[in-house]
Enzyme design. Sequence first.
Site, PDB file in Angstrom:
ATOM      1  N   TRP A  28       0.863  -1.195   0.000  1.00 20.60           N
ATOM      2  CA  TRP A  28       0.000   0.000   0.000  1.00 20.60           C
ATOM      3  C   TRP A  28       0.895   1.239   0.000  1.00 20.60           C
ATOM      4  CZ3 TRP A  28      -5.419   1.124   1.270  1.00 20.60           C
ATOM      5  CH2 TRP A  28      -6.253   0.011   1.125  1.00 20.60           C
ATOM      6  N   TRP A  63      -1.031  -4.938   7.686  1.00 20.75           N
ATOM      7  CA  TRP A  63      -1.626  -5.971   8.544  1.00 20.75           C
ATOM      8  C   TRP A  63      -0.884  -7.289   8.410  1.00 20.75           C
ATOM      9  CZ3 TRP A  63      -5.003  -6.447  12.405  1.00 20.75           C
ATOM     10  CH2 TRP A  63      -5.588  -7.696  12.637  1.00 20.75           C
ATOM     11  N   GLU A  64      -0.403  -7.576   7.199  1.00 21.49           N
ATOM     12  CA  GLU A  64       0.274  -8.847   6.921  1.00 21.49           C
ATOM     13  C   GLU A  64       1.767  -8.804   7.283  1.00 21.49           C
ATOM     14  OE1 GLU A  64      -1.953  -7.512   4.593  1.00 21.49           O
ATOM     15  OE2 GLU A  64      -3.492  -8.965   5.140  1.00 21.49           O
ATOM     16  N   VAL A 118       3.432   1.607   5.217  1.00 21.98           N
ATOM     17  CA  VAL A 118       3.006   3.010   5.359  1.00 21.98           C
ATOM     18  C   VAL A 118       1.508   3.012   5.584  1.00 21.98           C
ATOM     19  CG1 VAL A 118       2.815   5.246   4.211  1.00 21.98           C
ATOM     20  CG2 VAL A 118       4.875   3.866   3.884  1.00 21.98           C
ATOM     21  N   LEU A 119       1.112   3.419   6.769  1.00 21.89           N
ATOM     22  CA  LEU A 119      -0.310   3.514   7.109  1.00 21.89           C
ATOM     23  C   LEU A 119      -0.692   4.981   7.128  1.00 21.89           C
ATOM     24  CD1 LEU A 119      -0.121   0.796   9.808  1.00 21.89           C
ATOM     25  CD2 LEU A 119      -1.936   0.820   8.086  1.00 21.89           C
ATOM     26  N   ILE A 120      -1.735   5.305   6.405  1.00 24.83           N
ATOM     27  CA  ILE A 120      -2.195   6.701   6.391  1.00 24.83           C
ATOM     28  C   ILE A 120      -3.621   6.740   6.931  1.00 24.83           C
ATOM     29  CG2 ILE A 120      -2.624   8.736   4.970  1.00 24.83           C
ATOM     30  CD1 ILE A 120      -0.467   7.718   3.043  1.00 24.83           C
ATOM     31  N   THR A 124     -12.042   5.932   8.800  1.00 29.64           N
ATOM     32  CA  THR A 124     -12.577   4.847   9.642  1.00 29.64           C
ATOM     33  C   THR A 124     -11.525   4.470  10.691  1.00 29.64           C
ATOM     34  OG1 THR A 124     -11.675   3.038   8.335  1.00 29.64           O
ATOM     35  CG2 THR A 124     -13.797   3.946   7.621  1.00 29.64           C
ATOM     36  N   HIS A 126      -9.777   1.771  10.753  1.00 25.55           N
ATOM     37  CA  HIS A 126      -8.784   0.839  10.206  1.00 25.55           C
ATOM     38  C   HIS A 126      -7.370   1.174  10.667  1.00 25.55           C
ATOM     39  CE1 HIS A 126     -10.634  -1.773   7.157  1.00 25.55           C
ATOM     40  NE2 HIS A 126      -9.432  -2.313   7.099  1.00 25.55           N
ATOM     41  N   ARG A 165       8.359  11.821   5.500  1.00 30.04           N
ATOM     42  CA  ARG A 165       9.177  10.826   6.200  1.00 30.04           C
ATOM     43  C   ARG A 165       9.735   9.764   5.258  1.00 30.04           C
ATOM     44  NH1 ARG A 165       6.079  13.551   9.064  1.00 30.04           N
ATOM     45  NH2 ARG A 165       6.337  13.925  11.300  1.00 30.04           N
TER      46      ARG A 165
HETATM   47  C1  DLZ Z   1      -7.225  -1.947   4.303  1.00 31.68           C
HETATM   48  C2  DLZ Z   1      -6.040  -1.053   4.414  1.00 31.68           C
HETATM   49  C3  DLZ Z   1      -6.197   0.330   4.585  1.00 31.68           C
HETATM   50  C4  DLZ Z   1      -7.544   0.967   4.674  1.00 31.68           C
HETATM   51  N1  DLZ Z   1      -5.161   1.161   4.648  1.00 31.68           N
HETATM   52  C5  DLZ Z   1      -3.903   0.643   4.584  1.00 31.68           C
HETATM   53  C6  DLZ Z   1      -2.771   1.492   4.660  1.00 31.68           C
HETATM   54  O1  DLZ Z   1      -2.841   2.721   4.753  1.00 31.68           O
HETATM   55  N2  DLZ Z   1      -1.548   0.909   4.626  1.00 31.68           N
HETATM   56  C7  DLZ Z   1      -1.365  -0.451   4.533  1.00 31.68           C
HETATM   57  O2  DLZ Z   1      -0.217  -0.920   4.536  1.00 31.68           O
HETATM   58  N3  DLZ Z   1      -2.433  -1.275   4.436  1.00 31.68           N
HETATM   59  C8  DLZ Z   1      -3.683  -0.776   4.438  1.00 31.68           C
HETATM   60  N4  DLZ Z   1      -4.772  -1.591   4.330  1.00 31.68           N
HETATM   61  C9  DLZ Z   1      -4.564  -3.026   4.009  1.00 31.68           C
HETATM   62  C10 DLZ Z   1      -4.374  -3.926   5.234  1.00 31.68           C
HETATM   63  O3  DLZ Z   1      -3.098  -3.718   5.821  1.00 31.68           O
HETATM   64  C11 DLZ Z   1      -4.497  -5.417   4.827  1.00 31.68           C
HETATM   65  O4  DLZ Z   1      -3.620  -5.686   3.768  1.00 31.68           O
HETATM   66  C12 DLZ Z   1      -5.906  -5.793   4.392  1.00 31.68           C
HETATM   67  O5  DLZ Z   1      -6.845  -5.455   5.371  1.00 31.68           O
HETATM   68  C13 DLZ Z   1      -6.006  -7.315   4.093  1.00 31.68           C
HETATM   69  O6  DLZ Z   1      -5.760  -8.074   5.280  1.00 31.68           O
END
Ligand code: DLZ
Length: 194
Positions: A28, A63-64, A118-120, A124, A126, A165
Amino acid sequence: MLEKRPAAAPTSFPLASTLRIGIVHARWNTECIDALVKGSVDSLLKSGVKKENIHIESVPGSWELPHGTSRMIAASQIQASSAATDLMGATSLLDGEDSKPESQTSSGPLDAIISIGVLIKGSTMHFEYISEACVHGLMRIGLDTNVPVILGVLTALTEEQAKQRSGIGANAHNHGEDWGTAAVEMASKTKGWA
Ligand code: DLZ
């Protein structure tokens, strides 16, 4: 203004050329991910790690990352005594594109692994759930396996923060570079402490 980066790390790593370092990254937010992976690899090479000792794999999202990190460590440890052709083993998590032929990479247990995501934050919950589970999972894997796991997960409130970053844009700093150095330092120290 306080410096938000760590004080200078050791600059010389005598064991670096013997270290095997894994990188597992989410897919992502690829613009940032690509920059962070490159920053990590560049700093590993600069520290003296050999190209063939750097193993890169990917997973779908952050998540993985704990699962991918755990599998990559385990596969590297059994690899020497099995016919596995990639670090994820026969039940590969890979979709093939980043799986390298065995000849291009060395085999053997990983001395450290950098887990990059990278989580943004969105609208929600999530972001909160994934961030918390991911960082706790990664810490647990490091402590359970005694293989240093470097936290390469950006938890950004905006896309701009994530780019900043990842070294993208003016006055940006690529945190991947710090993660590469941290991996070499922790791998060297862990070998030295053994
Ligand atoms: C679902 C999701 C969302 C909304 N945002 C991100 C993100 O910003 N960065 C990231 O690495 N992964 C995101 N994911 C995907 C989840 O990490 C995961 O791959 C899915 O929920 C499938 O298990």
